[in-house]
Design a protein around this motif. Sequence first.
Motif, PDB file in Angstrom:
ATOM      1  N   GLU A 218      35.483  32.547  40.627  1.00 33.18           N
ATOM      2  CA  GLU A 218      36.760  32.144  41.218  1.00 33.18           C
ATOM      3  C   GLU A 218      36.543  31.453  42.565  1.00 33.18           C
ATOM      4  OE1 GLU A 218      41.082  34.017  42.588  1.00 33.18           O
ATOM      5  OE2 GLU A 218      39.546  35.324  41.732  1.00 33.18           O
ATOM      6  N   THR A 219      37.326  30.424  42.818  1.00 35.95           N
ATOM      7  CA  THR A 219      37.252  29.700  44.084  1.00 35.95           C
ATOM      8  C   THR A 219      38.659  29.510  44.653  1.00 35.95           C
ATOM      9  OG1 THR A 219      37.379  27.527  43.003  1.00 35.95           O
ATOM     10  CG2 THR A 219      35.172  28.455  43.388  1.00 35.95           C
ATOM     11  N   LEU A 220      38.720  29.078  45.914  1.00 32.87           N
ATOM     12  CA  LEU A 220      39.996  28.829  46.573  1.00 32.87           C
ATOM     13  C   LEU A 220      39.843  27.650  47.519  1.00 32.87           C
ATOM     14  CD1 LEU A 220      42.945  29.982  47.076  1.00 32.87           C
ATOM     15  CD2 LEU A 220      41.953  31.075  49.099  1.00 32.87           C
TER      16      LEU A 220
ATOM     17  N   MET B 278      35.377  33.079  45.943  1.00 36.00           N
ATOM     18  CA  MET B 278      36.203  34.285  46.109  1.00 36.00           C
ATOM     19  C   MET B 278      35.503  35.463  45.430  1.00 36.00           C
ATOM     20  SD  MET B 278      39.030  33.572  47.821  1.00 36.00           S
ATOM     21  CE  MET B 278      40.491  34.460  47.262  1.00 36.00           C
TER      22      MET B 278
ATOM     23  N   ASN C 130      34.712  39.677  44.355  1.00 32.35           N
ATOM     24  CA  ASN C 130      35.333  40.731  43.562  1.00 32.35           C
ATOM     25  C   ASN C 130      34.661  42.064  43.885  1.00 32.35           C
ATOM     26  OD1 ASN C 130      32.877  40.807  42.133  1.00 32.35           O
ATOM     27  ND2 ASN C 130      33.637  39.371  40.582  1.00 32.35           N
TER      28      ASN C 130
ATOM     29  N   LYS D 109      35.526  41.216  55.418  1.00 35.15           N
ATOM     30  CA  LYS D 109      36.333  40.290  54.615  1.00 35.15           C
ATOM     31  C   LYS D 109      37.263  39.553  55.564  1.00 35.15           C
ATOM     32  CE  LYS D 109      40.351  40.312  52.794  1.00 35.15           C
ATOM     33  NZ  LYS D 109      40.725  38.864  52.958  1.00 35.15           N
TER      34      LYS D 109
ATOM     35  N   GLU E 283      41.217  34.758  53.795  1.00 36.95           N
ATOM     36  CA  GLU E 283      40.892  33.657  52.893  1.00 36.95           C
ATOM     37  C   GLU E 283      41.608  32.368  53.280  1.00 36.95           C
ATOM     38  OE1 GLU E 283      44.200  36.033  50.763  1.00 36.95           O
ATOM     39  OE2 GLU E 283      42.637  36.316  52.275  1.00 36.95           O
TER      40      GLU E 283
ATOM     41  N   ASN F  13      33.899  36.810  51.077  1.00 36.91           N
ATOM     42  CA  ASN F  13      35.219  36.193  51.086  1.00 36.91           C
ATOM     43  C   ASN F  13      36.024  36.667  49.886  1.00 36.91           C
ATOM     44  OD1 ASN F  13      35.546  34.513  53.386  1.00 36.91           O
ATOM     45  ND2 ASN F  13      34.010  33.113  52.555  1.00 36.91           N
ATOM     46  N   GLY F  14      37.347  36.661  50.025  1.00 39.29           N
ATOM     47  CA  GLY F  14      38.203  37.057  48.920  1.00 39.29           C
ATOM     48  C   GLY F  14      39.583  37.440  49.400  1.00 39.29           C
ATOM     49  N   ASP F  15      40.407  37.898  48.467  1.00 34.55           N
ATOM     50  CA  ASP F  15      41.764  38.293  48.820  1.00 34.55           C
ATOM     51  C   ASP F  15      41.853  39.807  48.976  1.00 34.55           C
ATOM     52  OD1 ASP F  15      41.829  39.331  46.223  1.00 34.55           O
ATOM     53  OD2 ASP F  15      42.937  37.618  45.415  1.00 34.55           O
TER      54      ASP F  15
END
Length: 476
Positions: free
Chosen positions: A22-24, A40, A42, A173, A176, A203-205
């Motif tokens: 996954e990317t953003l 992103m 996990n 973290k 993002e 990185n991530g949500d």
Amino acid sequence: MTNLQTGKFYIDGKWVDPAGTETLEVINPATEEAFATIAMGNRQDVEHAVAAAKTAFETFSQTTKAERIELLEGILAAYERRYDEMSAIICEELGAPISLCDAAQSMVGVGHLKGFLDALRNMEFREEMPSGDTIYREPIGVCGMITPWNWPINQIALKVLPAFAAGCTVVLKPSEITPLNALLYAEILDEAGVPKGVFNLVNGDGLNVGSAISRHPDVAMVSFTGSTRAGRQVSIDAAETIKRVTLELGGKSPNIVFADTDLADAVTGGVRHCFQNSGQSCNAPTRMLVEASIYDEAMDIAREAAENTLVGSPTDQGKHIGPLVSAIQYERVQELIQAGIDEGATLLAGGTGRPEGSNRGYFVKPTVFGNVNNQMRIAREEVFGPVLAMIPFKDEAEAVEIANDTPYGLAAQIQSGDTERAEAVARKLRAGMVHINGSDIDFGSPFGGYKMSGNGREGGKFGIEDFLEIKAVSRP
């Protein structure tokens, strides 16, 4: 932009590929265009990072104070070498004007570091009690850190550096929305010789990475800065393993303006402070409480100050304000400005929509409302935009009552020609920081608040103490 490792995470002293795909996109808020793409993470990435931090803690926790001072001094030197890069990155991803980035957004990475160095040099981690018992202050363990977008390096520095000073290891973290400054910071820490596993970045949500950090049984502490709603969820996630949680959350800070002050300076300064960083500061003085006898004059001054506030490109030098950080933030601020109008407040300056001449970017009109009461949404909710609510009061007692009538308690300001009176009022305010006549707390002083503004304190010795456990050792 500096060529950063946007597709990787920094774990165990090296740049590694993410577990998922996954990317953003990272959006420039002045142009609404993507200019970078990040990986992103996990739960698997968090497991990898926490394992590295747990292993590193075994040795890093045994380092001496002198060794940790030397490490922080090396970080300071490395940060200063890449200072201009940091300013440029924050300008592009946050939309903060480059002059503000140079003078404040990047500068705090130096100021806080020096504050922690001063505190660490003077701290003792072993103490003898009068009873003969020995008290040890020891690093708590692996620390998870979740930081926001509005003052990104400020919050990273206020968490990562005291953890290092205490002897803790870190999994970070960053937001993002503004992740690139954190990637650069990882490079700076690597250049400074931070031992492998002591600092890790994923990185991530919040749902996939933040929650995995908060819930992880090997994370001894979570330090979070962000919204009160998200802070509540962090506390819920962390409760499962009874870990320590420190929170720096929202604010609705009052600015009490008494009639015995220099009114023009006090009101103009209050408007400028409210609008700094486009109003995207948790401690912004967004409620200006003005003594009734000078209220009408104060509204005129505030109107003029708002009308004189320039809105422009982040890349231009100057004292203007830039855009809000995102489309979501823009829409929320527009909604609250409209709510102020609908609830009957007097729109003195600004209003909904973009400033004249702007047809793209998340730019907002500098807005001032008069004739506000403390039950309106613009007086109760954290707007996080350049929006000021002006509320009259009849006497000191009512000023204190209105100031404290908020679920928040982060900061407050007092403007008065009588400093003794100002200090007496300061003692009555339920806020973690009180600024008298435009002053500010110094680096090393505690930053944090009462009530729903959070718990714990950041900065200096108080910030380091949050990352320490206390052990009592007795002898026969």
